[in-house]
Motif scaffolding. Structure first.
Motif, PDB file in Angstrom:
ATOM      1  N   UNK A 103      -4.197   9.248  11.406  1.00  0.00           N
ATOM      2  CA  UNK A 103      -4.086   7.786  11.496  1.00  0.00           C
ATOM      3  C   UNK A 103      -3.870   7.162  10.111  1.00  0.00           C
ATOM      4  N   UNK A 104      -4.439   7.780   9.066  1.00  0.00           N
ATOM      5  CA  UNK A 104      -4.178   7.263   7.716  1.00  0.00           C
ATOM      6  C   UNK A 104      -2.707   7.489   7.361  1.00  0.00           C
ATOM      7  N   UNK A 105      -2.191   8.661   7.676  1.00  0.00           N
ATOM      8  CA  UNK A 105      -0.775   8.955   7.403  1.00  0.00           C
ATOM      9  C   UNK A 105       0.122   8.007   8.195  1.00  0.00           C
ATOM     10  N   UNK A 106      -0.277   7.683   9.439  1.00  0.00           N
ATOM     11  CA  UNK A 106       0.542   6.787  10.276  1.00  0.00           C
ATOM     12  C   UNK A 106       0.602   5.360   9.707  1.00  0.00           C
ATOM     13  N   UNK A 107      -0.376   4.969   8.881  1.00  0.00           N
ATOM     14  CA  UNK A 107      -0.284   3.651   8.251  1.00  0.00           C
ATOM     15  C   UNK A 107       0.938   3.590   7.330  1.00  0.00           C
ATOM     16  N   UNK A 108       1.307   4.775   6.804  1.00  0.00           N
ATOM     17  CA  UNK A 108       2.464   4.855   5.908  1.00  0.00           C
ATOM     18  C   UNK A 108       3.732   5.161   6.697  1.00  0.00           C
ATOM     19  N   UNK A 109       3.694   6.232   7.480  1.00  0.00           N
ATOM     20  CA  UNK A 109       4.917   6.714   8.127  1.00  0.00           C
ATOM     21  C   UNK A 109       5.219   6.042   9.460  1.00  0.00           C
ATOM     22  N   UNK A 110       4.232   5.461  10.094  1.00  0.00           N
ATOM     23  CA  UNK A 110       4.452   4.819  11.387  1.00  0.00           C
ATOM     24  C   UNK A 110       4.565   3.321  11.267  1.00  0.00           C
ATOM     25  N   UNK A 111       3.527   2.710  10.772  1.00  0.00           N
ATOM     26  CA  UNK A 111       3.483   1.248  10.644  1.00  0.00           C
ATOM     27  C   UNK A 111       4.204   0.788   9.378  1.00  0.00           C
ATOM     28  N   UNK A 112       3.859   1.409   8.269  1.00  0.00           N
ATOM     29  CA  UNK A 112       4.462   1.012   7.003  1.00  0.00           C
ATOM     30  C   UNK A 112       3.678  -0.045   6.250  1.00  0.00           C
ATOM     31  N   UNK A 113       2.507  -0.412   6.750  1.00  0.00           N
ATOM     32  CA  UNK A 113       1.720  -1.429   6.040  1.00  0.00           C
ATOM     33  C   UNK A 113       1.198  -0.888   4.705  1.00  0.00           C
ATOM     34  N   UNK A 114       1.036   0.431   4.614  1.00  0.00           N
ATOM     35  CA  UNK A 114       0.693   1.057   3.338  1.00  0.00           C
ATOM     36  C   UNK A 114       1.859   1.913   2.874  1.00  0.00           C
TER      37      UNK A 114
ATOM     38  N   UNK B  53      -3.867  -0.962  12.124  1.00  0.00           N
ATOM     39  CA  UNK B  53      -4.144   0.280  11.386  1.00  0.00           C
ATOM     40  C   UNK B  53      -5.612   0.336  10.971  1.00  0.00           C
ATOM     41  N   UNK B  54      -6.139  -0.791  10.520  1.00  0.00           N
ATOM     42  CA  UNK B  54      -7.558  -0.825  10.140  1.00  0.00           C
ATOM     43  C   UNK B  54      -8.420  -0.436  11.338  1.00  0.00           C
ATOM     44  N   UNK B  55      -8.101  -0.962  12.505  1.00  0.00           N
ATOM     45  CA  UNK B  55      -8.860  -0.644  13.715  1.00  0.00           C
ATOM     46  C   UNK B  55      -8.748   0.851  14.040  1.00  0.00           C
ATOM     47  N   UNK B  56      -7.542   1.415  13.913  1.00  0.00           N
ATOM     48  CA  UNK B  56      -7.346   2.842  14.214  1.00  0.00           C
ATOM     49  C   UNK B  56      -8.111   3.725  13.228  1.00  0.00           C
ATOM     50  N   UNK B  57      -8.102   3.359  11.947  1.00  0.00           N
ATOM     51  CA  UNK B  57      -8.813   4.137  10.927  1.00  0.00           C
ATOM     52  C   UNK B  57     -10.320   4.039  11.158  1.00  0.00           C
TER      53      UNK B  57
ATOM     54  N   UNK C 151      -2.812   5.877  -5.469  1.00  0.00           N
ATOM     55  CA  UNK C 151      -1.412   6.072  -5.080  1.00  0.00           C
ATOM     56  C   UNK C 151      -1.034   5.243  -3.859  1.00  0.00           C
ATOM     57  N   UNK C 152      -1.918   4.330  -3.460  1.00  0.00           N
ATOM     58  CA  UNK C 152      -1.642   3.478  -2.300  1.00  0.00           C
ATOM     59  C   UNK C 152      -1.175   2.109  -2.762  1.00  0.00           C
ATOM     60  N   UNK C 153      -0.180   1.591  -2.053  1.00  0.00           N
ATOM     61  CA  UNK C 153       0.299   0.234  -2.274  1.00  0.00           C
ATOM     62  C   UNK C 153       0.215  -0.530  -0.965  1.00  0.00           C
ATOM     63  N   UNK C 154      -0.161  -1.788  -1.019  1.00  0.00           N
ATOM     64  CA  UNK C 154      -0.234  -2.619   0.177  1.00  0.00           C
ATOM     65  C   UNK C 154      -1.628  -2.674   0.764  1.00  0.00           C
ATOM     66  N   UNK C 155      -1.722  -3.290   1.918  1.00  0.00           N
ATOM     67  CA  UNK C 155      -2.996  -3.411   2.632  1.00  0.00           C
ATOM     68  C   UNK C 155      -2.784  -3.028   4.083  1.00  0.00           C
ATOM     69  N   UNK C 156      -3.791  -2.414   4.667  1.00  0.00           N
ATOM     70  CA  UNK C 156      -3.690  -2.043   6.072  1.00  0.00           C
ATOM     71  C   UNK C 156      -3.612  -3.294   6.938  1.00  0.00           C
TER      72      UNK C 156
END
Ligand code: ZN
Length: 132
Positions: free
Chosen positions: A41-52, A86-90, A77-82
């Motif tokens: 789910x953390x990876x999906x914030x980047x590769x799925x949603x794109x919020x991070x 995504x926050x709920x999923x994490x 190494x993180x840019x942006x905010x969930x």
């Protein structure tokens, strides 16, 4: 102390509701699965949603800095905010991992709150020298 009660209550609730996976083998494998799910789910914030976004590269650390200064040269190494989804999923994935950690504590007759206190005490003693 109210926090003491919350951790104990959580651990007791896990004991009451854990029915199917009561074997230590099941609990250990569930911890691994919950950890893999959290990573996903953390990876999906980047590769799925794109919020991070992840922006990583070689660390350039001067050789003459102190251990206390090391923090200034290292980043997440993180840019942006969930986003909210995504926050709920994490949070859900972390909760599931905590559930199975509490279940393991129950099986091994350990107290989750005591473990947190012990770890916190160790961190305060070692400070930045814990090398985490
Ligand atoms: Zn998102």
């Amino acid at each position: 102390m109210i926090k003491d009660f919350i951790y104990d209550d959580f651990q007791n609730t896990v004991s009451e509701v854990l029915i199917c996976n009561r074997s230590v083998l099941d609990v250990l494998s569930q911890i691994q699965e919950a950890n893999a799910r959290l990573n996903r789910v953390v990876i999906r914030t980047v590769t799925g949603c794109g919020c991070l976004k992840i922006q990583a590269g070689k660390k350039e650390i001067p050789s003459d800095i102190t251990l206390a200064d090391l923090k200034k040269f290292l980043d997440s190494h993180l840019l942006g905010e969930m986003c909210e989804d995504c926050r709920d999923a994490v949070e859900t994935a972390i909760g599931r991992l905590l559930f199975y950690l509490a279940a393991l504590c129950n099986l091994l007759d350990l107290n989750l709150y005591d473990i947190l206190l012990k770890e916190q005490k160790q961190l305060k003693i070692l400070g930045i020298y814990n090398l985490a």
